[in-house]
Design a protein around this motif. Structure first.
Motif, PDB file in Angstrom:
ATOM      1  N   GLU A 159      -1.752  -4.850   4.990  1.00  0.00           N
ATOM      2  CA  GLU A 159      -1.292  -6.134   4.467  1.00  0.00           C
ATOM      3  C   GLU A 159       0.052  -6.562   5.057  1.00  0.00           C
ATOM      4  N   VAL A 160       0.853  -5.589   5.494  1.00  0.00           N
ATOM      5  CA  VAL A 160       2.196  -5.916   5.987  1.00  0.00           C
ATOM      6  C   VAL A 160       2.397  -5.295   7.364  1.00  0.00           C
ATOM      7  N   THR A 161       3.370  -5.814   8.083  1.00  0.00           N
ATOM      8  CA  THR A 161       3.744  -5.256   9.382  1.00  0.00           C
ATOM      9  C   THR A 161       5.081  -4.528   9.216  1.00  0.00           C
ATOM     10  N   PRO A 162       5.403  -3.611  10.132  1.00  0.00           N
ATOM     11  CA  PRO A 162       6.706  -2.944  10.047  1.00  0.00           C
ATOM     12  C   PRO A 162       7.868  -3.929  10.070  1.00  0.00           C
ATOM     13  N   GLU A 163       7.729  -5.013  10.836  1.00  0.00           N
ATOM     14  CA  GLU A 163       8.792  -6.006  10.915  1.00  0.00           C
ATOM     15  C   GLU A 163       8.983  -6.699   9.567  1.00  0.00           C
ATOM     16  N   GLU A 164       7.875  -7.062   8.911  1.00  0.00           N
ATOM     17  CA  GLU A 164       7.967  -7.690   7.591  1.00  0.00           C
ATOM     18  C   GLU A 164       8.571  -6.726   6.581  1.00  0.00           C
ATOM     19  N   LEU A 165       8.179  -5.460   6.661  1.00  0.00           N
ATOM     20  CA  LEU A 165       8.704  -4.457   5.735  1.00  0.00           C
ATOM     21  C   LEU A 165      10.204  -4.277   5.950  1.00  0.00           C
ATOM     22  N   HIS A 166      10.632  -4.296   7.219  1.00  0.00           N
ATOM     23  CA  HIS A 166      12.053  -4.162   7.524  1.00  0.00           C
ATOM     24  C   HIS A 166      12.831  -5.379   7.048  1.00  0.00           C
ATOM     25  N   TYR A 167      12.285  -6.557   7.299  1.00  0.00           N
ATOM     26  CA  TYR A 167      12.960  -7.792   6.885  1.00  0.00           C
ATOM     27  C   TYR A 167      13.056  -7.870   5.364  1.00  0.00           C
ATOM     28  N   ALA A 168      11.927  -7.668   4.694  1.00  0.00           N
ATOM     29  CA  ALA A 168      11.913  -7.778   3.234  1.00  0.00           C
ATOM     30  C   ALA A 168      12.653  -6.615   2.582  1.00  0.00           C
ATOM     31  N   GLY A 169      12.720  -5.475   3.276  1.00  0.00           N
ATOM     32  CA  GLY A 169      13.372  -4.304   2.706  1.00  0.00           C
ATOM     33  C   GLY A 169      14.834  -4.516   2.396  1.00  0.00           C
ATOM     34  N   ARG A 170      15.479  -5.425   3.118  1.00  0.00           N
ATOM     35  CA  ARG A 170      16.884  -5.705   2.845  1.00  0.00           C
ATOM     36  C   ARG A 170      17.080  -6.306   1.460  1.00  0.00           C
ATOM     37  N   ILE A 171      16.025  -6.912   0.937  1.00  0.00           N
ATOM     38  CA  ILE A 171      16.076  -7.473  -0.415  1.00  0.00           C
ATOM     39  C   ILE A 171      15.465  -6.495  -1.418  1.00  0.00           C
ATOM     40  N   HIS A 206       5.891 -11.977   1.112  1.00  0.00           N
ATOM     41  CA  HIS A 206       6.209 -10.772   1.871  1.00  0.00           C
ATOM     42  C   HIS A 206       7.204  -9.900   1.113  1.00  0.00           C
ATOM     43  N   VAL A 207       8.161 -10.537   0.455  1.00  0.00           N
ATOM     44  CA  VAL A 207       9.155  -9.790  -0.314  1.00  0.00           C
ATOM     45  C   VAL A 207       8.489  -9.065  -1.486  1.00  0.00           C
ATOM     46  N   ALA A 208       7.624  -9.792  -2.212  1.00  0.00           N
ATOM     47  CA  ALA A 208       6.962  -9.205  -3.371  1.00  0.00           C
ATOM     48  C   ALA A 208       6.015  -8.072  -2.970  1.00  0.00           C
ATOM     49  N   LEU A 209       5.245  -8.283  -1.891  1.00  0.00           N
ATOM     50  CA  LEU A 209       4.361  -7.224  -1.407  1.00  0.00           C
ATOM     51  C   LEU A 209       5.167  -6.033  -0.904  1.00  0.00           C
ATOM     52  N   SER A 210       6.277  -6.313  -0.255  1.00  0.00           N
ATOM     53  CA  SER A 210       7.145  -5.239   0.218  1.00  0.00           C
ATOM     54  C   SER A 210       7.668  -4.421  -0.961  1.00  0.00           C
ATOM     55  N   TYR A 211       8.064  -5.113  -2.034  1.00  0.00           N
ATOM     56  CA  TYR A 211       8.534  -4.378  -3.224  1.00  0.00           C
ATOM     57  C   TYR A 211       7.423  -3.502  -3.783  1.00  0.00           C
ATOM     58  N   ALA A 212       6.204  -4.049  -3.869  1.00  0.00           N
ATOM     59  CA  ALA A 212       5.084  -3.273  -4.406  1.00  0.00           C
ATOM     60  C   ALA A 212       4.849  -2.015  -3.570  1.00  0.00           C
ATOM     61  N   VAL A 213       4.851  -2.168  -2.251  1.00  0.00           N
ATOM     62  CA  VAL A 213       4.597  -1.030  -1.361  1.00  0.00           C
ATOM     63  C   VAL A 213       5.723  -0.009  -1.454  1.00  0.00           C
ATOM     64  N   ILE A 214       6.964  -0.490  -1.377  1.00  0.00           N
ATOM     65  CA  ILE A 214       8.117   0.420  -1.428  1.00  0.00           C
ATOM     66  C   ILE A 214       8.177   1.149  -2.763  1.00  0.00           C
ATOM     67  N   SER A 215       7.914   0.443  -3.848  1.00  0.00           N
ATOM     68  CA  SER A 215       7.988   1.077  -5.167  1.00  0.00           C
ATOM     69  C   SER A 215       6.915   2.146  -5.330  1.00  0.00           C
TER      70      SER A 215
END
Length: 382
Positions: free
Chosen positions: A69-81, A137-146
């Motif tokens: 669902e996400v790319t490493p670039e999106e995860l890196h970008y959204a990860g800052r938030i 992307h931010v919300a999906l990134s939070y879900a994946v990281i969490s």
């Protein structure tokens, strides 16, 4: 044939209830969990070892799908938030659990906070029209990281419990985990720069979708095996494999071929079994303390998430907050791992599990209410 029969019953009943929940405006996996809860009273003589293996395959494919669902670039970008937001959410959840553990700090607080800090990617996707593409992307990134951080926290606590005092061994294990993840992400970076054209050309020569899927499964199971061998959860290897197989690296056509097959296998077969299995193993207690625990947790988390991702208008802010505060099915898995390993008490396991399920329902309901309100009054979000 007995196992096949049980699998057929679980998939058929889970998909039936999933369809019913979808028609009511809720994510289908809530119906699959409910199916598992109902079947737990019926399928008493089910071969649990074999079904647990099927459920673990379901988790493996779900994590692969999350990676796709996400790319490493999106995860890196959204990860800052999302990384600071996750850290803040975890600390707040840790503090909120203290009154329910007698104001004592223990593994109960550490694991319960990890469970209560997760987010549900299916809920996020369902509410995406309120987010906007950037915030999705931010919300999906939070879900994946969490989910990944929650699994890592649980396994770290289990390691400390199984090897008390052996801090050097635990530290070396953590270093190996970090090196493994770092090496995968660095390899993805190098391949994207130097080998992308060759990879796309090679995949284009494959005549069937099954060949692409077969190669990907060899790759993903290899990463899963390595992650399990170095002490991480095997599903994290599956997630990393999905994360690497983004359209920029393999080409849009091959990416579409891959996601179509993975989605069909995951949500048609293994995901219903995984969600139903979580329902089959769902254990809780109903009391005033349990309800008080959930109400306190949800109000605090929704308020925190809403303030952190606030928009100019209140409805959008609430829906965004509900998406981040949607808990997650993996919380049930984390609780089960902690309880079976002896690092999570039965009482906190029951309360955290119920909070996870009620949190998913509550966030989905909030999204539905705002959706109905904005449908009747289209200008309310502008």
């Amino acid at each position: 044939m007995q196992i096949i029969g049980y699998v057929f019953i679980i998939i058929a009943f889970a998909r039936l209830l999933a369809e019913g929940f979808e028609r009511l405006g809720y994510p289908g996996f809530l119906g699959e969990i409910t199916a598992g809860m109902i079947l737990s009273a019926v399928l008493i003589n089910m071969p649990r070892d074999q079904m647990e293996l099927m459920a673990e395959l379901g988790l493996f494919f779900l994590m692969i799908s999350a990676g796709l669902e996400v790319t490493p670039e999106e995860l890196h970008y959204a990860g800052r938030i999302t990384v600071p937001l996750y850290a803040l959410t975890y600390l707040v959840m840790f503090a909120v659990t203290l009154p329910f553990t007698g104001w004592t700090v223990s593994s109960d607080n550490i694991i319960s906070a990890a469970i209560l800090s997760t987010a549900s990617a299916p809920i996020v996707v369902r509410l995406k029209r309120f987010f906007g593409e950037d915030f999705l992307h931010v919300a999906l990134s939070y879900a994946v990281i969490s989910e990944i951080m929650g699994l890592l926290i649980v396994y770290m606590v289990v390691r400390f419990h199984e090897s008390p005092g052996h801090y050097e061994m635990i530290l070396s294990s953590i270093i190996k985990d970090a090196l493994f993840v770092g090496a995968i992400l660095y390899a993805n970076y190098l391949l994207g720069i130097k080998q992308k054209v060759r990879i796309i050309r090679f995949l284009r020569r494959l005549k069937s979708d099954e060949a692409v899927f077969g190669l990907f499964m060899v790759f993903s199971t290899s990463l899963a095996f390595i992650s399990e061998e170095i002490g991480m959860h095997f599903s994290i290897g599956g997630f990393l494999a999905g994360l690497m197989m983004h359209s920029d690296l393999v080409g849009t056509k091959q990416y579409d071929r891959l996601t179509t097959i993975v989605s069909g296998v995951t949500y048609g077969i293994f995901a219903p079994i995984f969600f139903a299995w979580r329902g089959l193993n769902f254990e809780t207690e109903l009391s005033f303390v349990v309800i008080e625990f959930f109400v306190a947790i949800y109000i605090v988390r929704l308020a925190l998430s809403t303030m952190a991702v606030r928009k100019t208008d209140l409805p959008t802010s609430i829906v965004r907050g509900a998406g981040i505060a949607s808990f997650g099915v993996l919380g049930l898995l984390m609780g089960e791992i902690g309880f079976v390993s002896g690092v999570l008490s039965e009482h906190m396991y029951a309360m955290s599990s119920l909070a996870s399920v009620l949190g998913i329902f509550t966030s989905a309901t909030l999204g539905r209410l705002v959706n109905q309100r904005t449908s009747k009054n289209p200008g309310s979000l502008t």
